[in-house]
Design an enzyme around this catalytic site. Structure first.
Site, PDB file in Angstrom:
ATOM      1  CD  GLU A  87      -3.028  -0.626   2.433  1.00  0.00           C
ATOM      2  OE1 GLU A  87      -2.728   0.425   3.206  1.00  0.00           O
ATOM      3  OE2 GLU A  87      -3.779  -1.345   2.920  1.00  0.00           O
TER       4      GLU A  87
ATOM      5  CD  GLU B  38     -12.198   1.812   0.164  1.00  0.00           C
ATOM      6  OE1 GLU B  38     -12.542   0.770   0.716  1.00  0.00           O
ATOM      7  OE2 GLU B  38     -11.075   2.290   0.201  1.00  0.00           O
TER       8      GLU B  38
ATOM      9  CE  LYS C 113     -10.489   2.787   5.014  1.00  0.00           C
ATOM     10  NZ  LYS C 113      -9.218   2.759   4.592  1.00  0.00           N
TER      11      LYS C 113
ATOM     12  CD  GLU D  79      -7.835   6.276   6.801  1.00  0.00           C
ATOM     13  OE1 GLU D  79      -8.146   4.912   6.322  1.00  0.00           O
ATOM     14  OE2 GLU D  79      -6.678   6.721   7.117  1.00  0.00           O
TER      15      GLU D  79
END
Length: 334
Positions: free
Chosen positions: A259, A307, A310, A316
């Protein structure tokens, strides 16, 4: 993906190198997070990967609909077992063979590359399950005749490394934890998977880390270490992991960045301009390697989509290269 702190210019490190066992490995993959209620169907996601020329994907748990969509595409896959499975995989002799039978063997058309046994496990009890679970999954793959093409590893936060400034000082913080894992990786030819975020190092120490240095933008910041010159934080971070591996007596263990990314909204330095600069810089840079290891670096960008479910800091929700409607969050070229 979790926050990672950093108190100095090199408080985080990351390394990616393509495995010799996988000659078709390319430099860039993208993580397919699914913590959202408005994301595209897996078949549409895979088509977007193909359209954009993205050669590899990471998923965080076995998902049969994603695996079915990947079948026959040639897209390399890094698949997590899911942290919730670690205890049973470590302690139940039947769990690992059952896991491989359910999640790998039914999908012969999927180009499995790595199995990540644990993602950013930081509690001591959880860490104790990682190596037994890795060994059990490895044994199950051997029994299934799949160990030659699939490597078993674990994905760690970068704070397993300390003393990273200058990069050559990098060392593993807890050798009792990392040492046996590195022994296993060395014995199987698997890489260490590392989640590393220059963004969090910059966010945590803006006084000493310049934005240009963190985002691959040419600037005035340079660091010299043992005759090597660093013009970006990424390279310095990468090479500190290599230094830690050397000090641990395992210089042959390769590293894959499982990541790395930069948010486009929601916090300090989180803009579309900075996200594009970092991620485009990363895509362009990993083909060249680092001052210490000038070779192809295998990296997975976090993440494919923003997203909306999250939790945590607003950043985030904003690490995506694309919006849920598949439109670009900002211009990017693979």
């Amino acid at each position: 993906m979790a926050k990672q702190g950093g108190s100095s210019m090199h408080a985080v490190a990351l390394v990616l190198v393509a495995l010799a066992a996988f000659p078709a490995v390319h430099s860039i993959g993208v993580c397919n997070g699914v913590i959202g209620n408005n994301l595209p169907a897996p078949s549409d996601v895979v088509k977007l990967y193909q359209t954009k020329g993205i050669d590899a994907m990471r998923i965080y748990a076995p998902e049969s609909n994603v695996l079915n969509a990947l079948s026959g595409t040639g897209i390399g896959l890094l698949m997590d077992v899911g942290n919730g499975a670690l205890t049973s995989l470590a302690n139940d002799p039947s769990a690992a063979p059952a896991w491989v039978k359910a999640n790998v063997q039914p999908f012969p058309g999927v180009s499995f590359r790595y199995i990540a046994v644990g993602n950013e496990v930081t509690d001591s009890a959880g860490q104790k399950t990682i190596l037994p679970a890795m060994k059990n999954i490895q044994a199950a793959l051997v029994a299934a005749g799949l160990s030659g093409s699939i490597k078993v590893s674990t994905s760690v936060r970068f704070d397993v490394v300390e003393n990273t400034s200058p990069p050559s000082n990098g060392v593993f913080a807890d050798t009792s934890f990392m040492g046996p894992i590195l022994e296993f990786l060395a014995s199987t030819g698997a890489p260490l998977l590392a989640n590393v975020y220059p963004y969090f190092a910059y966010k945590g120490d803006q006084q000493n880390i310049k934005l240009d240095f963190a985002t691959f933008v040419p600037g005035s910041t340079t660091v010299t270490d043992n005759g090597l010159t660093y013009t970006n934080l990424f390279d310095a971070m990468v090479d500190s992991i290599y230094a830690a591996l050397e000090k641990a007596g395992k210089p042959g263990v390769k590293v894959v960045i499982s990541e790395s990314g930069w948010p486009s909204a929601g916090g300090v330095g989180a803009t579309a301009q900075n996200a594009r600069a970092y991620n485009q810089g990363l895509i362009n840079h990993v083909r060249r390697g680092t001052p210490k290891k000038p070779s192809l670096l295998e990296t997975y960008i976090f993440a494919m989509f923003n997203e909306n479910q999250k939790t945590g800091d607003p950043t985030e929700n904003n690490f995506g290269l694309f919006n849920p409607d598949k439109s670009p969050a900002y211009s990017i070229t693979f």
